[in-house]
Design a protein around this motif. Structure first.
Motif, PDB file in Angstrom:
ATOM      1  N   ARG A  15       0.829  -1.211   0.000  1.00  0.00           N
ATOM      2  CA  ARG A  15       0.000   0.000   0.000  1.00  0.00           C
ATOM      3  C   ARG A  15       0.867   1.266   0.000  1.00  0.00           C
ATOM      4  O   ARG A  15       0.517   2.259  -0.633  1.00  0.00           O
ATOM      5  CB  ARG A  15      -0.950   0.003   1.200  1.00  0.00           C
ATOM      6  N   SER A  18      -4.322   2.579  -8.539  1.00  0.00           N
ATOM      7  CA  SER A  18      -4.265   1.508  -7.539  1.00  0.00           C
ATOM      8  C   SER A  18      -5.346   1.696  -6.480  1.00  0.00           C
ATOM      9  O   SER A  18      -5.138   1.360  -5.319  1.00  0.00           O
ATOM     10  CB  SER A  18      -2.880   1.505  -6.874  1.00  0.00           C
ATOM     11  N   ARG A  19      -6.478   2.237  -6.873  1.00  0.00           N
ATOM     12  CA  ARG A  19      -7.556   2.567  -5.937  1.00  0.00           C
ATOM     13  C   ARG A  19      -7.990   1.360  -5.099  1.00  0.00           C
ATOM     14  O   ARG A  19      -8.380   1.515  -3.947  1.00  0.00           O
ATOM     15  CB  ARG A  19      -8.760   3.136  -6.690  1.00  0.00           C
ATOM     16  N   HIS A  20      -7.924   0.187  -5.671  1.00  0.00           N
ATOM     17  CA  HIS A  20      -8.400  -1.020  -4.985  1.00  0.00           C
ATOM     18  C   HIS A  20      -7.569  -1.390  -3.757  1.00  0.00           C
ATOM     19  O   HIS A  20      -7.964  -2.251  -2.985  1.00  0.00           O
ATOM     20  CB  HIS A  20      -8.469  -2.197  -5.970  1.00  0.00           C
ATOM     21  N   THR A  74      -9.423   2.147   1.031  1.00  0.00           N
ATOM     22  CA  THR A  74     -10.848   2.334   1.278  1.00  0.00           C
ATOM     23  C   THR A  74     -11.292   3.656   0.646  1.00  0.00           C
ATOM     24  O   THR A  74     -10.465   4.521   0.332  1.00  0.00           O
ATOM     25  CB  THR A  74     -11.156   2.390   2.792  1.00  0.00           C
ATOM     26  N   GLU A  75     -12.589   3.830   0.493  1.00  0.00           N
ATOM     27  CA  GLU A  75     -13.114   5.088  -0.055  1.00  0.00           C
ATOM     28  C   GLU A  75     -12.739   6.264   0.854  1.00  0.00           C
ATOM     29  O   GLU A  75     -12.441   7.358   0.379  1.00  0.00           O
ATOM     30  CB  GLU A  75     -14.624   5.006  -0.257  1.00  0.00           C
TER      31      GLU A  75
END
Length: 174
Positions: free
Chosen positions: A87, A97-99, A102-103
């Motif tokens: 991360r 790499s949004r996945h 978390t939002e």
């Protein structure tokens, strides 16, 4: 292990490294009142926020500002606190790499970029509203303070040429 002039250890490799640069100034010694004020802001800013989120924000701002000292410090602190290397590495390309996040983390990272890069003149309403949707007002105020504070530290670090590589996790815990 090879040793620098300051008797600090750096990883050994088959090739030689560039010499360690010399810091220009020591802000803590030369402007102690200002340094202590920023340190107090640092301590106050984190209250009530997830420590992992705080480190991600500090790392992202430090990437944008090219602050090697702060990148060294906050990546080490994040790893010591249990954050994954994956991360941390992907943070520089978070939009692709949004996945990994978390939002809520994505909203904080996007807000960090908007507050850090003010050359556009303002923080866009869309970015602020996205963050406001994920953080209670008090948390949002704290997050903005964390972002502002790391930007102060980054500017100290880059301007005075603080030397990365010697920080140990928790070394400056107050």
């Amino acid at each position: 292990m090879t040793t620098t002039a300051e008797n600090q250890q750096t990883p050994s490799h088959s090739h030689s490294h560039a010499p360690v640069h010399t810091p220009r100034l020591n802000m803590a010694k030369l402007a102690p009142e200002a340094y202590k004020a920023v340190l107090a802001l640092e301590i106050a800013s984190k209250k009530g926020l997830d420590p992992s989120l705080v480190e991600l924000v500090k790392i992202r701002a430090s990437q944008i500002n090219h602050c090697a000292f702060c990148l060294d410090m906050h990546t080490k602190d994040a790893i010591a606190a249990g954050e994954s290397v994956e991360r941390i590495v992907q943070l520089g390309a978070w939009e692709e790499s949004r996945h990994f996040y978390t939002e809520k983390e994505l909203a904080a990272i996007e807000l960090t970029e908007a507050v850090t890069v003010l050359t556009d003149g303002f923080v866009p309403d869309e970015v602020f509203e996205k963050a406001a949707a994920h953080f209670e007002e008090r948390e949002l105020a704290q997050l903005i303070t964390v972002i502002a504070t790391i930007n102060v530290w980054n500017r100290f670090g880059v301007t005075t040429r603080m030397v990365p590589g010697h920080y140990k996790p928790g070394m400056y815990k107050a």
